[in-house]
Design a protein around this motif. Structure first.
Motif, short mmCIF file in Angstrom:
data_model
loop_
_atom_site.label_atom_id
_atom_site.label_comp_id
_atom_site.label_asym_id
_atom_site.label_seq_id
_atom_site.Cartn_x
_atom_site.Cartn_y
_atom_site.Cartn_z
N ARG A 13 0.66 -1.09 0.19
CA ARG A 13 -0.21 0.12 -0.13
C ARG A 13 0.71 1.11 0.12
O ARG A 13 0.64 2.06 0.86
CB ARG A 13 -0.93 -0.02 1.21
N HIS A 14 1.75 1.38 -1.00
CA HIS A 14 2.67 2.21 -1.04
C HIS A 14 2.16 3.75 -1.46
O HIS A 14 1.31 3.38 -2.64
CB HIS A 14 3.77 2.03 -2.00
N VAL A 15 2.36 4.68 -0.92
CA VAL A 15 2.05 6.04 -1.19
C VAL A 15 3.55 6.78 -1.86
O VAL A 15 4.25 7.07 -1.51
CB VAL A 15 1.78 6.81 -0.03
N GLY A 16 3.34 6.77 -3.15
CA GLY A 16 4.49 7.25 -4.10
C GLY A 16 4.05 8.12 -4.79
O GLY A 16 2.90 8.73 -5.21
N ASP A 17 4.95 8.83 -5.71
CA ASP A 17 4.41 9.66 -6.84
C ASP A 17 3.49 9.19 -7.65
O ASP A 17 3.85 7.97 -8.21
CB ASP A 17 5.94 9.92 -7.52
N GLY A 18 2.72 9.95 -8.11
CA GLY A 18 1.50 9.71 -8.96
C GLY A 18 0.50 9.16 -8.17
O GLY A 18 -0.51 9.01 -8.75
N ALA A 19 0.52 8.97 -6.81
CA ALA A 19 -0.70 8.31 -6.10
C ALA A 19 -1.70 9.55 -6.18
O ALA A 19 -1.33 10.80 -5.92
CB ALA A 19 -0.37 8.07 -4.52
N VAL A 20 -3.04 9.17 -6.21
CA VAL A 20 -4.08 10.32 -6.11
C VAL A 20 -4.77 10.26 -4.88
O VAL A 20 -5.30 9.15 -4.48
CB VAL A 20 -5.09 9.82 -7.35
N VAL A 21 -4.60 11.39 -4.25
CA VAL A 21 -5.58 11.58 -2.98
C VAL A 21 -7.05 11.79 -3.23
O VAL A 21 -7.35 12.69 -3.81
CB VAL A 21 -5.01 12.87 -2.37
N LEU A 22 -7.85 10.96 -3.09
CA LEU A 22 -9.12 11.12 -3.36
C LEU A 22 -10.03 11.82 -2.59
O LEU A 22 -11.00 12.44 -2.74
CB LEU A 22 -9.65 9.70 -3.74
N GLU A 23 -9.45 11.72 -0.91
CA GLU A 23 -10.42 12.10 0.00
C GLU A 23 -9.29 12.49 0.97
O GLU A 23 -8.38 11.69 1.41
CB GLU A 23 -11.43 11.09 0.61
N VAL A 24 -9.89 13.69 1.97
CA VAL A 24 -8.85 14.04 2.83
C VAL A 24 -9.99 14.47 4.24
O VAL A 24 -10.71 15.12 4.01
CB VAL A 24 -7.96 15.21 2.74
N ASN A 25 -10.01 13.60 5.07
CA ASN A 25 -10.71 13.74 6.25
C ASN A 25 -12.21 14.03 5.82
O ASN A 25 -13.05 14.73 6.51
CB ASN A 25 -10.61 15.34 7.09
N GLY A 26 -12.72 12.98 4.92
CA GLY A 26 -13.98 12.88 4.42
C GLY A 26 -14.39 14.19 3.44
O GLY A 26 -15.35 14.08 2.96
N ILE A 27 -13.51 15.05 2.97
CA ILE A 27 -13.46 15.80 1.95
C ILE A 27 -13.02 15.50 0.69
O ILE A 27 -11.85 15.06 0.71
CB ILE A 27 -12.94 17.29 2.58
N SER A 28 -13.73 15.79 -0.33
CA SER A 28 -13.38 15.23 -1.66
C SER A 28 -13.74 16.26 -2.69
O SER A 28 -14.71 17.09 -2.44
CB SER A 28 -13.77 13.78 -2.19
N LYS A 29 -13.12 16.10 -3.86
CA LYS A 29 -13.66 17.11 -5.21
C LYS A 29 -13.28 18.57 -4.85
O LYS A 29 -14.04 19.14 -5.63
CB LYS A 29 -15.04 16.69 -5.60
N ASP A 30 -12.56 18.81 -4.04
CA ASP A 30 -12.12 20.28 -3.71
C ASP A 30 -10.69 20.46 -3.29
O ASP A 30 -10.50 20.46 -2.05
CB ASP A 30 -13.08 20.91 -2.81
N HIS A 31 -9.82 20.55 -4.40
CA HIS A 31 -8.27 20.31 -3.81
C HIS A 31 -8.05 21.54 -2.89
O HIS A 31 -7.19 21.26 -2.05
CB HIS A 31 -7.64 20.25 -5.07
N ASN A 32 -8.53 22.83 -2.76
CA ASN A 32 -8.25 23.61 -1.97
C ASN A 32 -8.76 23.50 -0.59
O ASN A 32 -7.84 23.59 0.44
CB ASN A 32 -8.69 25.03 -2.53
N THR A 33 -9.73 22.93 -0.35
CA THR A 33 -10.42 22.65 0.82
C THR A 33 -9.49 21.29 1.49
O THR A 33 -9.25 21.29 2.47
CB THR A 33 -11.82 22.38 0.98
N MET A 34 -9.24 20.55 0.50
CA MET A 34 -8.56 19.13 0.88
C MET A 34 -6.97 19.44 1.38
O MET A 34 -6.52 19.14 2.45
CB MET A 34 -8.41 18.25 -0.24
#
Length: 127
Positions: free
Chosen positions: A88-109
């Motif tokens: 479950r490697h986190v490396g270059d090119g991995a996509v962050v789909l959600e941060v703390n339940g927030i998705s689809k808004d990169h500034n809020t993420m």
């Protein structure tokens, strides 16, 4: 590494929705392919970083993409996670789909990384 105030955990199946459930595939050579997406939680101490760089996705603009992991193996919490979780490697090119339940808004993420000491991420490995 990371001091006594830093920790990382893999989210348990009960903490993740069914659509985020890890899906792994056994390859013919016995190796396990990375899951299609997975969740991980990082808790950092005061003044400590996660050890990776992010940028908005060029494809969607609504997701974040890992654009670099700290220099040296084991740098930061992400480096420590990668050493302990090679499937479950986190490396270059991995996509962050959600941060703390927030998705689809990169500034809020991105704001969650600045303001939260604990971040729960849903990631899709890079290709």
């Amino acid at each position: 590494m990371g001091g006594s105030n830093s920790s990382l955990v893999c989210c348990k199946e009960t903490e993740c929705s069914a659509e985020r459930k890890e899906v792994t595939h056994q390859l013919p050579n016995g190796l396990v392919k990375q899951p299609a997406q997975f969740a991980v939680q990082f808790s950092r101490g005061e003044g400590s970083g996660l050890g990776f760089a992010l940028r908005p996705s060029l494809k969607s603009g609504s997701e974040l993409v890992v654009s670099g992991v700290g220099p040296g193996v084991g740098t930061g919490l992400v480096g420590e996670w990668n050493m302990q979780n090679p499937n479950r490697h986190v490396g270059d090119g991995a996509v962050v789909l959600e941060v703390n339940g927030i998705s689809k808004d990169h500034n809020t993420m991105l704001g969650q990384f600045r303001t939260s000491k604990t971040v729960q991420l849903v990631l899709k490995p890079g290709e």
